[in-house]
Design a protein around this motif. Structure first.
Motif, PDB file in Angstrom:
ATOM      1  N   ASN A  59       0.840  -1.203   0.000  1.00 47.84           N
ATOM      2  CA  ASN A  59       0.000   0.000   0.000  1.00 47.84           C
ATOM      3  C   ASN A  59       0.875   1.254   0.000  1.00 47.84           C
ATOM      4  O   ASN A  59       2.032   1.198   0.441  1.00 47.84           O
ATOM      5  N   PRO A  60       0.303   2.402  -0.435  1.00 47.81           N
ATOM      6  CA  PRO A  60       1.103   3.632  -0.419  1.00 47.81           C
ATOM      7  C   PRO A  60       1.683   3.954   0.967  1.00 47.81           C
ATOM      8  O   PRO A  60       2.817   4.430   1.078  1.00 47.81           O
ATOM      9  N   VAL A 142      -7.255  -2.158   6.015  1.00 47.29           N
ATOM     10  CA  VAL A 142      -6.940  -0.733   5.794  1.00 47.29           C
ATOM     11  C   VAL A 142      -8.012  -0.071   4.910  1.00 47.29           C
ATOM     12  O   VAL A 142      -8.791   0.761   5.377  1.00 47.29           O
ATOM     13  N   ALA A 167      -9.476   9.526  -7.085  1.00 49.99           N
ATOM     14  CA  ALA A 167      -8.719   8.254  -6.973  1.00 49.99           C
ATOM     15  C   ALA A 167      -9.709   7.085  -6.854  1.00 49.99           C
ATOM     16  O   ALA A 167      -9.510   6.154  -6.070  1.00 49.99           O
ATOM     17  N   VAL A 172      -9.002   2.147  -1.800  1.00 49.32           N
ATOM     18  CA  VAL A 172     -10.051   2.825  -1.032  1.00 49.32           C
ATOM     19  C   VAL A 172     -11.250   3.100  -1.937  1.00 49.32           C
ATOM     20  O   VAL A 172     -12.396   2.834  -1.584  1.00 49.32           O
ATOM     21  N   GLY A 239      -8.649  11.669  -1.881  1.00 51.84           N
ATOM     22  CA  GLY A 239      -7.399  10.934  -1.682  1.00 51.84           C
ATOM     23  C   GLY A 239      -6.269  11.499  -2.513  1.00 51.84           C
ATOM     24  O   GLY A 239      -5.206  10.910  -2.582  1.00 51.84           O
ATOM     25  N   SER A 265      -1.418  13.326  -5.059  1.00 48.01           N
ATOM     26  CA  SER A 265      -0.780  14.284  -5.977  1.00 48.01           C
ATOM     27  C   SER A 265       0.341  15.056  -5.284  1.00 48.01           C
ATOM     28  O   SER A 265       1.068  15.802  -5.930  1.00 48.01           O
ATOM     29  N   TRP A 287      -7.956   9.378   9.483  1.00 47.77           N
ATOM     30  CA  TRP A 287      -6.808   8.461   9.491  1.00 47.77           C
ATOM     31  C   TRP A 287      -7.220   7.200  10.225  1.00 47.77           C
ATOM     32  O   TRP A 287      -7.529   7.246  11.419  1.00 47.77           O
ATOM     33  N   MET A 288      -7.268   6.108   9.474  1.00 45.14           N
ATOM     34  CA  MET A 288      -7.743   4.838  10.039  1.00 45.14           C
ATOM     35  C   MET A 288      -6.922   4.396  11.256  1.00 45.14           C
ATOM     36  O   MET A 288      -7.459   3.863  12.235  1.00 45.14           O
ATOM     37  N   TYR A 342      -1.134   4.510 -13.212  1.00 51.00           N
ATOM     38  CA  TYR A 342      -2.109   3.846 -14.094  1.00 51.00           C
ATOM     39  C   TYR A 342      -2.051   2.315 -14.066  1.00 51.00           C
ATOM     40  O   TYR A 342      -2.454   1.673 -15.029  1.00 51.00           O
ATOM     41  N   VAL A 343      -1.548   1.735 -12.997  1.00 50.81           N
ATOM     42  CA  VAL A 343      -1.438   0.272 -12.950  1.00 50.81           C
ATOM     43  C   VAL A 343      -2.791  -0.350 -12.579  1.00 50.81           C
ATOM     44  O   VAL A 343      -3.183  -1.382 -13.118  1.00 50.81           O
ATOM     45  N   SER A 344      -3.510   0.293 -11.665  1.00 46.84           N
ATOM     46  CA  SER A 344      -4.868  -0.149 -11.293  1.00 46.84           C
ATOM     47  C   SER A 344      -4.929  -1.578 -10.789  1.00 46.84           C
ATOM     48  O   SER A 344      -5.935  -2.244 -10.951  1.00 46.84           O
ATOM     49  N   LYS A 346      -3.683  -3.795  -7.246  1.00 51.07           N
ATOM     50  CA  LYS A 346      -2.956  -3.829  -5.966  1.00 51.07           C
ATOM     51  C   LYS A 346      -1.954  -4.981  -5.996  1.00 51.07           C
ATOM     52  O   LYS A 346      -2.306  -6.103  -6.373  1.00 51.07           O
TER      53      LYS A 346
HETATM   54  N1  LIG Z   1      -6.217   8.112   5.904  1.00 52.51           N
HETATM   55  C1  LIG Z   1      -6.297   6.802   5.958  1.00 52.51           C
HETATM   56  O1  LIG Z   1      -6.648   6.195   6.969  1.00 52.51           O
HETATM   57  C2  LIG Z   1      -5.979   6.023   4.721  1.00 52.51           C
HETATM   58  C3  LIG Z   1      -6.326   4.681   4.616  1.00 52.51           C
HETATM   59  C4  LIG Z   1      -6.044   4.019   3.415  1.00 52.51           C
HETATM   60  C5  LIG Z   1      -5.396   4.681   2.389  1.00 52.51           C
HETATM   61  N2  LIG Z   1      -5.036   5.981   2.572  1.00 52.51           N
HETATM   62  C6  LIG Z   1      -4.395   6.753   1.505  1.00 52.51           C
HETATM   63  O2  LIG Z   1      -5.261   6.730   0.407  1.00 52.51           O
HETATM   64  C7  LIG Z   1      -4.544   6.821  -0.797  1.00 52.51           C
HETATM   65  C8  LIG Z   1      -4.933   5.657  -1.681  1.00 52.51           C
HETATM   66  O3  LIG Z   1      -4.515   4.432  -1.065  1.00 52.51           O
HETATM   67  P1  LIG Z   1      -4.831   3.037  -1.764  1.00 52.51           P
HETATM   68  O4  LIG Z   1      -4.179   1.932  -1.046  1.00 52.51           O
HETATM   69  O5  LIG Z   1      -6.287   2.982  -1.985  1.00 52.51           O
HETATM   70  O6  LIG Z   1      -4.084   3.316  -3.152  1.00 52.51           O
HETATM   71  P2  LIG Z   1      -3.805   2.389  -4.401  1.00 52.51           P
HETATM   72  O7  LIG Z   1      -4.769   1.273  -4.452  1.00 52.51           O
HETATM   73  O8  LIG Z   1      -2.339   2.077  -4.400  1.00 52.51           O
HETATM   74  O9  LIG Z   1      -4.105   3.382  -5.596  1.00 52.51           O
HETATM   75  C9  LIG Z   1      -3.393   4.588  -5.740  1.00 52.51           C
HETATM   76  C10 LIG Z   1      -4.335   5.592  -6.361  1.00 52.51           C
HETATM   77  O10 LIG Z   1      -3.749   6.872  -6.391  1.00 52.51           O
HETATM   78  C11 LIG Z   1      -3.902   7.422  -7.713  1.00 52.51           C
HETATM   79  N3  LIG Z   1      -2.784   8.337  -7.958  1.00 52.51           N
HETATM   80  C12 LIG Z   1      -1.483   8.076  -7.886  1.00 52.51           C
HETATM   81  N4  LIG Z   1      -0.767   9.181  -8.144  1.00 52.51           N
HETATM   82  C13 LIG Z   1      -1.675  10.171  -8.393  1.00 52.51           C
HETATM   83  C14 LIG Z   1      -1.559  11.554  -8.733  1.00 52.51           C
HETATM   84  N5  LIG Z   1      -0.366  12.145  -8.870  1.00 52.51           N
HETATM   85  N6  LIG Z   1      -2.709  12.244  -8.919  1.00 52.51           N
HETATM   86  C15 LIG Z   1      -3.902  11.647  -8.794  1.00 52.51           C
HETATM   87  N7  LIG Z   1      -4.077  10.343  -8.477  1.00 52.51           N
HETATM   88  C16 LIG Z   1      -2.959   9.632  -8.290  1.00 52.51           C
HETATM   89  C17 LIG Z   1      -3.853   6.192  -8.615  1.00 52.51           C
HETATM   90  O11 LIG Z   1      -4.449   6.517  -9.826  1.00 52.51           O
HETATM   91  P3  LIG Z   1      -3.865   6.043 -11.262  1.00 52.51           P
HETATM   92  O12 LIG Z   1      -4.475   4.700 -11.541  1.00 52.51           O
HETATM   93  O13 LIG Z   1      -4.348   7.113 -12.153  1.00 52.51           O
HETATM   94  O14 LIG Z   1      -2.363   5.985 -11.153  1.00 52.51           O
HETATM   95  C18 LIG Z   1      -4.732   5.243  -7.791  1.00 52.51           C
HETATM   96  O15 LIG Z   1      -6.090   5.558  -7.943  1.00 52.51           O
HETATM   97  C19 LIG Z   1      -3.067   6.820  -0.375  1.00 52.51           C
HETATM   98  O16 LIG Z   1      -2.652   8.162  -0.266  1.00 52.51           O
HETATM   99  C20 LIG Z   1      -3.091   6.182   0.986  1.00 52.51           C
HETATM  100  O17 LIG Z   1      -1.996   6.534   1.791  1.00 52.51           O
HETATM  101  C21 LIG Z   1      -5.320   6.650   3.694  1.00 52.51           C
END
Ligand SMILES: NC(=O)c1ccc[n+]([C@@H]2O[C@H](COP(=O)([O-])OP(=O)(O)OC[C@H]3O[C@@H](n4cnc5c(N)ncnc54)[C@H](OP(=O)(O)O)[C@@H]3O)[C@@H](O)[C@H]2O)c1
Length: 351
Positions: A59-60, A142, A167, A172, A239, A265, A287-288, A342-344, A346
């Motif tokens: 995950n990110p 998560v 996103a 998410v 996001g 971004s 924040w989870m 753009y991998v889409s 996980k």
């Molecule tokens: N606050 C919390 O509790 C919590 C919990 C979970 C996740 N998060 C956060 O939520 C975000 C998504 O997590 P995830 O695990 O769902 O991600 P993920 O499945 O890895 O997907 C990443 C996403 O981000 C998009 N993205 C990447 N770079 C971008 C950019 N420069 N501008 C716009 N979109 C961009 C990707 O789109 P493309 O397909 O276009 O590349 C994809 O939709 C992360 O920042 C993560 O840290 C936060």
């Protein structure tokens, strides 16, 4: 991979050898600082649980933790990974909530899930029902939890209300689409443009997305046409940050709320003054990890949420995100794909 817990346990029991894990001794780019190494497991003690890890996503937040830019950082050296699913192989004498053969997921962040075996404290684990598909279990703690909380805790939404998110193809985002659809909510889903856009639109619609549009389309005046069919959103889930967040704010209903949970971004959120003055929008963050820590003493809320999510999984209303399964030894490929645009899919490390 759809593997029932009994089959997984037998398969993993056949695996011998020393425990190994993806370890980093200093912060930096994951491809450079992570090493796959033999690890020594700590003593199990009376409250320890010996777990054989089965699968864990990249995950990110895992990447940010290794880079050293996340809000909580483990002591170094550390094993990477915050999420995953494992099988209990042995328990300490004081452990009451788990037994060998149970499927478990982390109850908190920072456990270090990218290892073949681990010893965790009982309180750091949640028992998963055995009928939940492995990929769902590996990715449950998560993203679906974050989606569930954001759709429940910030606005009282009734069937027919609408939610906008960016996103939308993220882990998410896919969970938001499905949980919202199960609640009868309408979703407006924003994604980045790409060569195979229609394929992605179709995939998100098959999950239950009502509308899918690109960041560029979000900025066009015609976007308002959407609101002949559905009401303006009461809730926006951000996001991404930057322009994408600003555009979502413009579409929010009077007294709507935008919850920021990620900043993909790396751009700040800019708020039009008019949105604050004339629409009285509310901006919050979520924040989870903090939510789990706030609810650590009383696990009722957490267990209730996991039960609700498992019910959706059983009903076929919540599936694992689109995944690519990668053997642990090929972790460099998984890291590269997880950080590429753009991998889409996980990346899931198979232990
Ligand atoms: N606050 C919390 O509790 C919590 C919990 C979970 C996740 N998060 C956060 O939520 C975000 C998504 O997590 P995830 O695990 O769902 O991600 P993920 O499945 O890895 O997907 C990443 C996403 O981000 C998009 N993205 C990447 N770079 C971008 C950019 N420069 N501008 C716009 N979109 C961009 C990707 O789109 P493309 O397909 O276009 O590349 C994809 O939709 C992360 O920042 C993560 O840290 C936060």
């Amino acid at each position: 991979m759809r593997l029932a817990v009994g089959a997984a346990f037998r398969a993993m029991s056949a695996v011998q050898g020393r425990p190994r894990g993806l370890v980093y001794e200093k912060h930096g780019e994951p491809a450079q600082v992570l090493q796959l190494k033999d690890i020594n497991l700590p003593e199990m003690g009376a409250s320890g649980v010996h777990v054989r890890m089965l699968a864990a996503p990249v995950n990110p937040s895992d990447i940010n933790m290794i880079q050293g830019s996340y809000a909580v950082l483990p002591d170094l050296p550390a094993v990477g990974g915050n999420e995953g699913v494992g099988l209990v192989v042995q328990i300490g004498s004081n452990v009451t909530s788990l037994k060998p053969g149970d499927l478990v997921i982390p109850a908190d962040a920072g456990l270090g899930t990218w290892q073949t075996e681990a010893v965790f404290g009982e309180e750091k684990l949640l028992k998963m029902p055995p009928d939940i598909p492995l990929m769902c279990a590996a990715t449950l703690s998560v993203n679906p939890c974050t989606a569930f909380r954001m759709l429940s805790d910030f606005k009282t939404l009734k069937p027919g209300d609408s939610v906008i998110q960016n996103a939308a193809n993220s882990g998410v985002g896919q969970a938001v689409i499905q949980i919202a659809a199960a609640k009868g909510l309408k979703t407006i889903n924003v994604v980045r443009d790409r060569p195979n856009l229609q394929e992605l639109v179709d995939r998100l619609k098959s999950l239950g997305a009502d509308h899918v549009l690109t960041e560029e389309a979000l900025r066009k005046p015609e976007v308002k046409d959407l609101f002949q069919e559905i009401p303006k959103p009461l809730l926006a889930l951000n996001g991404v940050g930057g322009k994408s967040a600003t555009e979502m704010l413009r579409l929010l209903q009077h007294k709507g709320t935008m919850v920021t949970y990620g900043g993909m971004s790396k751009q700040p959120v800019t708020v039009p003054v008019s949105a604050l003055i004339f629409k009285d929008v509310k901006l919050c963050g979520f924040w989870m990890t903090q939510w789990k820590r706030d609810n650590a003493q009383n696990k009722e809320e957490l267990n209730g949420m996991i039960t609700d999510l498992c019910t959706l999984i059983r009903k076929g209303q919540l599936t694992a995100p689109a995944c690519q399964e990668v053997p642990l030894v090929d972790y460099q490929l998984a890291l590269k794909a997880s950080m590429a645009p753009y991998v889409s899919a996980k990346q899931i490390l198979l232990m």
